[in-house]
Design an enzyme around this catalytic site. Structure first.
Site, PDB file in Angstrom:
ATOM      1  N   LYS A  24     -21.819 -14.966  -4.570  1.00  0.00           N
ATOM      2  CA  LYS A  24     -22.334 -13.928  -4.678  1.00  0.00           C
ATOM      3  C   LYS A  24     -22.077 -12.751  -6.138  1.00  0.00           C
ATOM      4  CE  LYS A  24     -20.949 -13.634  -0.468  1.00  0.00           C
ATOM      5  NZ  LYS A  24     -19.832 -12.418   1.008  1.00  0.00           N
ATOM      6  N   ASP A  51     -21.838  -6.666   3.142  1.00  0.00           N
ATOM      7  CA  ASP A  51     -20.041  -7.288   3.853  1.00  0.00           C
ATOM      8  C   ASP A  51     -19.674  -5.570   4.616  1.00  0.00           C
ATOM      9  OD1 ASP A  51     -20.853  -9.453   3.574  1.00  0.00           O
ATOM     10  OD2 ASP A  51     -20.301  -9.900   1.837  1.00  0.00           O
TER      11      ASP A  51
HETATM   12  P1  NDP Z   1     -13.092 -14.882  -4.011  1.00  0.00           P
HETATM   13  O1  NDP Z   1     -13.440 -16.376  -4.228  1.00  0.00           O
HETATM   14  O2  NDP Z   1     -13.761 -13.609  -4.568  1.00  0.00           O
HETATM   15  O3  NDP Z   1     -11.272 -14.074  -3.565  1.00  0.00           O
HETATM   16  C1  NDP Z   1     -10.378 -15.198  -3.031  1.00  0.00           C
HETATM   17  C2  NDP Z   1      -9.421 -13.618  -2.929  1.00  0.00           C
HETATM   18  O4  NDP Z   1      -8.158 -14.741  -2.451  1.00  0.00           O
HETATM   19  C3  NDP Z   1      -8.462 -13.393  -4.061  1.00  0.00           C
HETATM   20  O5  NDP Z   1      -8.182 -12.373  -4.162  1.00  0.00           O
HETATM   21  C4  NDP Z   1      -7.001 -14.921  -4.462  1.00  0.00           C
HETATM   22  O6  NDP Z   1      -6.523 -14.528  -4.703  1.00  0.00           O
HETATM   23  C5  NDP Z   1      -7.061 -14.956  -2.873  1.00  0.00           C
HETATM   24  N1  NDP Z   1      -6.328 -16.088  -2.696  1.00  0.00           N
HETATM   25  C6  NDP Z   1      -6.857 -17.304  -2.409  1.00  0.00           C
HETATM   26  N2  NDP Z   1      -6.464 -17.689  -1.973  1.00  0.00           N
HETATM   27  C7  NDP Z   1      -4.839 -17.276  -1.499  1.00  0.00           C
HETATM   28  C8  NDP Z   1      -3.849 -17.596  -1.060  1.00  0.00           C
HETATM   29  N3  NDP Z   1      -3.663 -19.315  -0.789  1.00  0.00           N
HETATM   30  N4  NDP Z   1      -3.202 -17.060  -0.920  1.00  0.00           N
HETATM   31  C9  NDP Z   1      -3.169 -15.540  -1.500  1.00  0.00           C
HETATM   32  N5  NDP Z   1      -4.228 -15.087  -1.635  1.00  0.00           N
HETATM   33  C10 NDP Z   1      -5.311 -15.865  -2.213  1.00  0.00           C
HETATM   34  O7  NDP Z   1     -13.201 -14.832  -2.582  1.00  0.00           O
HETATM   35  P2  NDP Z   1     -14.403 -13.701  -1.464  1.00  0.00           P
HETATM   36  O8  NDP Z   1     -13.694 -12.310  -1.608  1.00  0.00           O
HETATM   37  O9  NDP Z   1     -15.646 -13.459  -1.559  1.00  0.00           O
HETATM   38  O10 NDP Z   1     -13.910 -14.172   0.141  1.00  0.00           O
HETATM   39  C11 NDP Z   1     -12.438 -14.099   0.692  1.00  0.00           C
HETATM   40  C12 NDP Z   1     -12.499 -14.492   2.179  1.00  0.00           C
HETATM   41  O11 NDP Z   1     -13.168 -13.585   2.766  1.00  0.00           O
HETATM   42  C13 NDP Z   1     -13.056 -15.720   2.284  1.00  0.00           C
HETATM   43  O12 NDP Z   1     -12.587 -16.374   2.999  1.00  0.00           O
HETATM   44  C14 NDP Z   1     -14.517 -14.848   2.875  1.00  0.00           C
HETATM   45  O13 NDP Z   1     -14.932 -16.902   4.006  1.00  0.00           O
HETATM   46  C15 NDP Z   1     -14.130 -13.809   3.766  1.00  0.00           C
HETATM   47  N6  NDP Z   1     -15.441 -13.698   3.836  1.00  0.00           N
HETATM   48  C16 NDP Z   1     -16.086 -13.533   5.461  1.00  0.00           C
HETATM   49  C17 NDP Z   1     -16.989 -12.563   5.669  1.00  0.00           C
HETATM   50  C18 NDP Z   1     -17.773 -12.005   7.106  1.00  0.00           C
HETATM   51  O14 NDP Z   1     -18.568 -12.012   7.098  1.00  0.00           O
HETATM   52  N7  NDP Z   1     -16.663 -12.838   8.063  1.00  0.00           N
HETATM   53  C19 NDP Z   1     -18.164 -11.941   4.402  1.00  0.00           C
HETATM   54  C20 NDP Z   1     -17.413 -11.912   3.301  1.00  0.00           C
HETATM   55  C21 NDP Z   1     -16.275 -12.912   3.255  1.00  0.00           C
HETATM   56  P3  NDP Z   1      -6.327 -14.206  -6.738  1.00  0.00           P
HETATM   57  O15 NDP Z   1      -7.000 -13.662  -7.057  1.00  0.00           O
HETATM   58  O16 NDP Z   1      -4.144 -14.640  -6.836  1.00  0.00           O
HETATM   59  O17 NDP Z   1      -6.902 -15.882  -6.554  1.00  0.00           O
END
Ligand code: NDP
Length: 265
Positions: free
Chosen positions: A66, A102
């Site tokens: 993205k 989104d």
């Molecule tokens: P990114 O990779 O950009 O961000 C991931 C985030 O999750 C970061 O803030 C990261 O924290 C945090 N994170 C990852 N692992 C952990 C953990 N074990 N514990 C706590 N925090 C954690 O992903 P996106 O923002 O693109 O997507 C996030 C989620 O949203 C995905 O699972 C995606 O599938 C879902 N999504 C669903 C949509 C829908 O239509 N239903 C649309 C868009 C997204 P840190 O900064 O510390 O690494």
């Protein structure tokens, strides 16, 4: 026939082809909608090839591309700029116009289907990636009483907060306040974890919403339900709503979402 793709890696599991074909059937339209797995680190070349060989009308973009799509587009909408992420591209001649559906998908699912008001609500957003930015940007104009963001890497929550004008809090600090709506916009569920939200944080929650969806409740959904959230939802409704907005951008008509969501369930 008009051609569309969803680009990701991996992407074979995507529900988008089924959703968009169901939308097209509502209007007796014949469209082609396929998945396309791009090699990570090679977005521009893969996209050039796709456009040359297939001449798509539009594409959806999913994890992990993205941000690449945002950088790639010739023009982006305000909501894509706020999210710094593009999930929908419309090709207009040689120009690629990027949008992010989104956030609006999330808001429509929460207000329309869940019937939970966001105006006047105290909202906690967990996560600071593209999905969290898109959700916060969509919440901003709705008149929430408060929007706060918490993230495992607190510095990223601070950056998001400064960029979009919301407060950054630590997970521990979320226990000090009451929240009506708590959103999991992290990808923690992918590693079968929930973000480190204290149980008490969920005490007054009318809705706990995980952007992730799965056949079984996610760890965040289980934590929220055990901790007293009145209602717990996954992100399948948001997925269908964000797709409906993309369909409208590409084809100019807004499909019905409820029957498609019911079919996916
Ligand atoms: P990114 O990779 O950009 O961000 C991931 C985030 O999750 C970061 O803030 C990261 O924290 C945090 N994170 C990852 N692992 C952990 C953990 N074990 N514990 C706590 N925090 C954690 O992903 P996106 O923002 O693109 O997507 C996030 C989620 O949203 C995905 O699972 C995606 O599938 C879902 N999504 C669903 C949509 C829908 O239509 N239903 C649309 C868009 C997204 P840190 O900064 O510390 O690494």
């Amino acid at each position: 026939m008009k051609k569309f793709f969803v680009i990701g890696h991996p992407v074979a599991h995507s529900l988008s082809p089924v959703i968009h074909q169901a939308f097209a059937a509502q209007f007796d339209m014949q469209i082609s909608y396929e998945t396309r797995d791009f090699e990570p680190g090679n977005f521009i070349d893969c996209m050039a090839r796709l456009r040359r060989e297939e001449n798509p009308v539009g594409v959806n973009v999913t994890v992990p591309f993205k941000e690449d799509a945002f950088a790639y587009c010739d023009e982006v909408t305000d909501r894509a700029r706020a999210a710094r992420a593009v999930n929908t591209i419309l090709f207009d001649g040689t120009r690629a116009i990027g949008d992010n559906t989104d956030g609006v998908g999330f808001v429509r699912d929460v207000i329309g289907r869940c019937g939970v008001p966001l105006q006047g609500a105290r909202v906690l957003v967990c996560g600071a990636g593209g999905a969290a930015r898109g959700v916060v940007a969509a919440l901003k104009p709705l008149g929430c009483a408060k929007i706060a963001v918490a993230n495992r890497t607190h510095e990223k929550a601070v950056q998001l907060g400064v960029g979009l004008g919301v407060e950054a809090v630590t997970y521990v600090d979320t226990a000090r306040e009451g929240w009506e709506v708590i959103i999991n916009a992290t990808s923690a569920s992918l590693s079968n974890e929930a973000p480190a939200i204290p149980n008490v944080t969920f005490k007054n929650a009318a809705l706990a919403y995980d952007l992730m969806y799965a056949r079984q409740p996610t760890p965040f959904m289980r934590l929220a339900a055990e901790s007293g959230a009145a209602r717990v939802e996954d992100g399948l409704g948001m997925l269908v709503e964000q797709a409906a907005e993309a369909f409208r951008i590409w084809l100019g008509v807004g499909p019905e979402t409820a029957p498609v969501l019911a079919r996916l369930r």
